[in-house]
Scaffold this active site. Sequence first.
Site, short mmCIF file in Angstrom:
data_model
loop_
_atom_site.label_atom_id
_atom_site.label_comp_id
_atom_site.label_asym_id
_atom_site.label_seq_id
_atom_site.Cartn_x
_atom_site.Cartn_y
_atom_site.Cartn_z
N ARG A 106 16.21 46.12 19.86
CA ARG A 106 14.87 46.18 20.59
C ARG A 106 14.28 47.55 20.41
O ARG A 106 13.09 47.74 20.77
CB ARG A 106 15.18 45.84 22.05
CG ARG A 106 14.86 44.36 22.38
CD ARG A 106 15.22 44.21 23.71
NE ARG A 106 16.78 43.94 24.29
CZ ARG A 106 17.22 44.06 25.48
NH1 ARG A 106 16.20 44.16 26.37
NH2 ARG A 106 18.43 44.14 25.51
N GLU A 134 28.87 37.61 33.84
CA GLU A 134 27.70 38.17 33.18
C GLU A 134 26.49 37.23 33.55
O GLU A 134 26.62 36.06 33.88
CB GLU A 134 27.87 37.87 31.81
CG GLU A 134 28.83 38.98 31.32
CD GLU A 134 28.32 40.36 31.48
OE1 GLU A 134 27.36 40.60 30.86
OE2 GLU A 134 29.11 41.20 32.38
N ASN A 151 -5.34 98.15 15.16
CA ASN A 151 -6.21 96.99 15.33
C ASN A 151 -6.69 96.29 14.08
O ASN A 151 -6.99 96.82 13.17
CB ASN A 151 -7.77 97.69 15.79
CG ASN A 151 -8.59 96.75 16.51
OD1 ASN A 151 -8.47 95.61 16.20
ND2 ASN A 151 -9.33 97.20 17.44
N TYR A 186 1.94 85.68 -0.32
CA TYR A 186 2.59 84.38 -0.84
C TYR A 186 1.80 84.34 -2.38
O TYR A 186 0.60 84.11 -2.30
CB TYR A 186 2.56 83.35 -0.24
CG TYR A 186 3.38 82.00 -0.89
CD1 TYR A 186 4.76 82.11 -1.45
CD2 TYR A 186 2.65 80.81 -0.85
CE1 TYR A 186 5.37 80.96 -1.74
CE2 TYR A 186 3.47 79.72 -1.50
CZ TYR A 186 4.84 80.03 -1.88
OH TYR A 186 5.41 78.96 -2.48
#
Length: 453
Positions: A15, A152, A375, A385
């Site tokens: 399920r 059961e 800053n 990169y």
Amino acid sequence: MSLEVIILAAGKGTRMRSDMPKVLHPLAGKPMLVHAVEQAQKLAPTHTHIIVGHGAEQVEAQVKPLGAECVPQKQQLGTGHAVAQAMPMVDNDATVLVLYGDVPLVPAELMQQLVDQTAQGGLAILTVTLDDATGYGRIVRNQKGDIETIVEHKDATEQQRQIKEINTGILAAKASLLNAWLPRIESNNAQGEIYLTDIVAMGVGDGVNISHLQPQFPQQTQGVNDRLQLAELERWYQLQQANQLLRDGVQLADPSRFDLRGELTTGKDIYIDINAIIEGQVHLEDGVHIGPNCYLKDAHIGAGTHVLANSVVDQARVAKQCNIGPFARLRPGTVLEDGAKVGNFVETKKTTLGKGSKANHFTYLGDTVVGEKVNIGAGTITCNYDGVNKFQTTIEDGAFIGSNSSIVAPVIIGAGATVGAGSTITKDVADNNLAIARGKQRNLTTWAKPVKR
Ligand code: UD1
Ligand code: CA
């Protein structure tokens, strides 16, 4: 007397509609089965046997590192058959604790109580009384109130189906008794399965006193069969964690809008606004404020720091009195030193921002070491990169980077240097120099605006 744990985890969990075995679906960020194993191991069993079937390799990969042993059950012929698979490995003098891999929230203390109860007769079962007992095995008692058998749902009579006390499936028994009972279980029932629950009637027949326990909260023994039950259990668990934090003196704006998937440790005067998601190991020092919709993962946040709305702090170390966000993203390897500020739409990765330095708006800093009182202007990008390799940028103390600058690594910008706005910096800048690397402005006095033809 030694203890051995057997955890049933061979079922498919149809399920869930998932390629992942049901017991590996996470609750609070951790596989359900791992919750069960971790609690069980608090009892220091000599062995933890996991009965595996569907997705056995995936399950094994998760539990092996925890020191559990997997026992294959090739066909899922029933819970009795499942337990029987492990019995040849279990010491006949041991006590056995049977758990389910899809029942994640049984506390170790309750497991221990159940185990202790086997001292009385040899079999102790965990039951719970539910308003809606549909689908569960019912606890059938005689006139005196003693447990007689478990039936059961599919095998139960209409009258038995009225019973609200159900079998959680969790039990403790002496191994010697299990070894006597398990081979006697037959499968002549509605499902044609070898029901572990049949041992209760056998115990009664053998004159064994059957003890029983109930959990403090029904959720502690709630199993998960579908995603709705998993979501409900998750919400309940999260609320328990949130309430505990509140009791421990952590202010949450709303305990029902808080998710902890790991461990949170805190100092005093912590405030966490709504919709926080906290994963892994997170520590918040005194006076930390977390704004709404923040995600914190494996982070250490120093005293007095404010994380403003919609910020992500992932594998970062933040010192005291820092300001983060709103809408900031600190990625792995970020270090903020005392009083640093990272504002909206700023992303940092493998970057240290020194004491009192600021990157307040629209910036990417990757593989960068920024000194003190620097800053970083709006729109600054460190180009770390080249498509193949990553390179380092160093910006030394007191430097001032003008807005919209691209800083092409590897490069060093010296202490007190200034970079003019809009520069593309490709060469080192010496201390206190001004670097301007942009097209010169020309104003054309002779220029005429085009006119409509
Ligand atoms: C079982 C109990 C029922 C109880 C309910 C609580 C039996 C016969 N019934 O019913 O009394 O109220 O749990 O949720 O025990 N499993 C295996 N191998 C098997 C069969 C099951 O590993 O051959 C595992 C499943 O993966 C699952 C657990 O055992 O984790 C329980 O099995 P399940 O089929 O869900 O039992 P229920 O029918 O729900
Ligand atoms: Ca079940």
